[in-house]
Design a protein around this motif. Structure first.
Motif, PDB file in Angstrom:
ATOM      1  N   ASP A  91       0.844  -1.197   0.000  1.00 39.25           N
ATOM      2  CA  ASP A  91       0.000   0.000   0.000  1.00 39.25           C
ATOM      3  C   ASP A  91       0.881   1.249   0.000  1.00 39.25           C
ATOM      4  OD1 ASP A  91      -1.858   1.976   0.292  1.00 39.25           O
ATOM      5  OD2 ASP A  91      -2.694   1.244   2.190  1.00 39.25           O
ATOM      6  N   GLU A  92       0.817   2.035  -1.066  1.00 40.89           N
ATOM      7  CA  GLU A  92       1.652   3.239  -1.174  1.00 40.89           C
ATOM      8  C   GLU A  92       1.321   4.266  -0.104  1.00 40.89           C
ATOM      9  OE1 GLU A  92       1.346   4.781  -5.080  1.00 40.89           O
ATOM     10  OE2 GLU A  92       2.346   3.073  -6.040  1.00 40.89           O
ATOM     11  N   ASP A  93       0.091   4.253   0.387  1.00 41.46           N
ATOM     12  CA  ASP A  93      -0.314   5.221   1.415  1.00 41.46           C
ATOM     13  C   ASP A  93       0.071   4.771   2.829  1.00 41.46           C
ATOM     14  OD1 ASP A  93      -1.460   6.839  -0.545  1.00 41.46           O
ATOM     15  OD2 ASP A  93      -3.356   5.742  -0.454  1.00 41.46           O
ATOM     16  N   SER A  94       0.573   3.559   2.949  1.00 38.55           N
ATOM     17  CA  SER A  94       0.971   3.062   4.265  1.00 38.55           C
ATOM     18  C   SER A  94       2.354   3.594   4.621  1.00 38.55           C
ATOM     19  CB  SER A  94       0.979   1.529   4.259  1.00 38.55           C
ATOM     20  OG  SER A  94       1.625   1.031   5.406  1.00 38.55           O
ATOM     21  N   ASP A  95       2.605   3.783   5.915  1.00 38.53           N
ATOM     22  CA  ASP A  95       3.912   4.274   6.368  1.00 38.53           C
ATOM     23  C   ASP A  95       4.822   3.145   6.830  1.00 38.53           C
ATOM     24  OD1 ASP A  95       2.519   3.527   8.613  1.00 38.53           O
ATOM     25  OD2 ASP A  95       3.055   5.294   9.805  1.00 38.53           O
ATOM     26  N   ILE A  96       4.431   1.883   6.578  1.00 37.61           N
ATOM     27  CA  ILE A  96       5.222   0.735   7.003  1.00 37.61           C
ATOM     28  C   ILE A  96       6.462   0.607   6.128  1.00 37.61           C
ATOM     29  CG2 ILE A  96       5.245  -1.758   7.315  1.00 37.61           C
ATOM     30  CD1 ILE A  96       3.484  -0.244   9.295  1.00 37.61           C
ATOM     31  N   ASP A  97       7.618   0.477   6.787  1.00 41.25           N
ATOM     32  CA  ASP A  97       8.887   0.312   6.064  1.00 41.25           C
ATOM     33  C   ASP A  97       9.310  -1.146   5.961  1.00 41.25           C
ATOM     34  OD1 ASP A  97       9.476   3.154   5.742  1.00 41.25           O
ATOM     35  OD2 ASP A  97       9.801   3.179   7.910  1.00 41.25           O
ATOM     36  N   ILE A  98       9.012  -1.910   7.006  1.00 40.18           N
ATOM     37  CA  ILE A  98       9.489  -3.291   7.071  1.00 40.18           C
ATOM     38  C   ILE A  98       8.518  -4.103   7.909  1.00 40.18           C
ATOM     39  CG2 ILE A  98      10.944  -2.828   9.093  1.00 40.18           C
ATOM     40  CD1 ILE A  98      12.998  -4.761   7.852  1.00 40.18           C
TER      41      ILE A  98
END
Length: 444
Positions: A91-98
């Motif tokens: 999801d491009e809008d998510s702030d998850i990196d890993i």
């Protein structure tokens, strides 16, 4: 003090004028190279783990502790599990990196298209099928008509368990499944309201540890585990050794054969390379020891994952820490490793400049003397160009110009090592004066 500084063997002003433009140009090039390469990782990373009390959640805390040693703040966010983690990464809008992702959750081609990378496989996540002792579960076909909790949709367990049921020609509709989270599902099993539940987790999970020791709760033995590993490439055959849970109580009382996907660390491909290095180091520290299902040094590695492994992580697992990191702090070693191209380019530039700058400096100092020779020659030429009968008219004016030149020359500040140039100029001024006087007197 002013007079002392005036007569020095070295001219800082001329040196700065000589190397200043080049120094500014080199500094600008280094600045833009630094911005382009960006050698230092961000100070914060967002990590998606799993359900509370799960192995993912516990390992997430360990990663946060390891990364904090390098000044990296780790924000841990809980999720339903592997499937939700994979969705958040895509999801491009998510702030998850890993995030933690279970092997078998995606295909290699899909991962490449999504721009995901793996930082390595970490540990086995056996499929734990716990059931109430009174059900006498010996074969998976007995699950028909039983109440079985398969976990939430975001955990990845429902998809995995469906594949297992299909391999046994069991219609999923014939099993009364529920999709509770791990903790409430455990409560339901202990209360007798469901017959079995399925986990896929490392044995470090608190619920796994509790259920393995709970009277009346049994663990299903996948006697065909080797066959499952051949049918499903993302599954491995692992053995829970006899007595590994509690030696004094001989728990379990026999070896249990289990099937296990592998937990992997998955990140977006734009994750900073230095951060990949740090996380790979943390993975070795956290998962490098011996465990219930693996020997020391077996994990982490670049196997058991359908997602392309990041080159930095693969190299780290194969060769160990880079040479510089073995002798220098991480930040110093990382800076040199990321900026080595710039450092080599600077060296290639400085070597020829070291040969050009000294002559340039000498020319710059001497030019403060040599430029007066032009005016000196102009005075002399003026006298020579005037007809002899008119020289008496112009020679007083040229003598005045000559005195002005001499006064200006006497004010020149020049390093002592170039004093001979200054004295030579003054002697030439005196020579031109004598010649003008001689020309004027000969005309008279």
């Amino acid at each position: 003090m002013k007079k002392i500084l005036k007569f020095t063997s070295f001219s800082l002003r001329d040196l700065f004028v000589t190397i200043g433009p080049l120094a500014i140009l080199i500094a600008a090039a280094c600045y833009f190279a630094y911005k382009l390469i960006n050698p230092f990782p961000p100070s914060q990373v967002v990590f998606s783990t799993g359900q509370d009390s799960s192995a993912y959640a516990e390992f997430g805390k360990k990663y946060a502790k390891e990364l904090s040693k390098f000044g990296i703040t780790t924000i841990l966010k809980s999720s339903q599990g592997s499937e939700e983690n994979l969705r958040l990464l895509n999801d491009e809008d998510s702030d998850i990196d890993i995030a933690f992702v279970q092997s078998g959750s995606t295909q290699h081609a899909d991962a490449e298209r999504s721009g995901l990378i793996s930082i390595g496989s970490l540990f086995y996540e056996p499929v734990w099928l716990f059931y109430r002792e009174n059900t006498q579960l010996k074969n998976l076909t007995q699950l028909k008509k039983m109440k079985v909790n398969v976990g939430t949709d975001g955990s990845g367990v429902p998809k995995l368990f469906n594949a297992i049921l299909e391999a046994n020609d069991i219609d999923i509709a014939s099993v009364k499944t529920s999709k509770l989270a791990d903790t409430p599902a455990t409560v339901e099993l202990l209360a007798g309201r469901i017959d079995a539940l399925v986990f896929s987790s490392a044995p470090d999970g608190l619920l796994i540890q509790m259920l393995l020791r709970t009277p009346g709760i049994k663990l299903f033995d996948f006697s065909q585990a080797e066959a499952y590993s051949r049918r499903f490439p993302y599954l491995s055959h692992v053995v829970l050794p006899r007595g590994i849970v509690d030696f004094s109580r001989d728990m379990p009382v026999k070896n249990y054969h289990l099937i296990a996907p592998t937990a992997t660390l998955v990140a977006r491909e734009d994750l900073h390379p230095a951060l990949v290095d740090l996380i790979a180091q943390a993975a070795v520290s956290i998962h490098g020891g011996a465990g219930w299902f693996n020997k020391k040094g077996e994990f982490p590695n670049g196997s058991y994952t359908e997602i392309p492994v990041a080159p930095q992580a693969e190299k780290f697992y194969r060769d160990g820490a880079p040479l510089l990191q073995r002798y220098f702090p991480f930040w110093v070693a990382n800076f040199v490793e990321r900026m080595w191209i710039v450092i080599v380019a600077l060296g290639a530039l400085i070597i020829p400049l070291s040969r050009i700058l000294p002559p340039l400096y000498v020319w710059k100092v001497r030019s403060r003397v040599y430029r007066w020779y032009g005016q000196l020659r102009s005075v002399e030429q003026t006298i020579e160009d005037v007809p002899p009968e008119k020289r008496a008219e112009v020679y007083p004016e040229q003598l005045r110009r000559l005195r002005e030149i001499e006064d200006r020359v006497n004010q020149i500040s020049i390093p002592l090592s170039f004093a001979d140039e200054l004295y030579r100029l003054r002697s030439h001024i005196n020579f031109v004066r004598k010649r003008i006087v001689w020309l004027g007197e000969s005309q008279s």
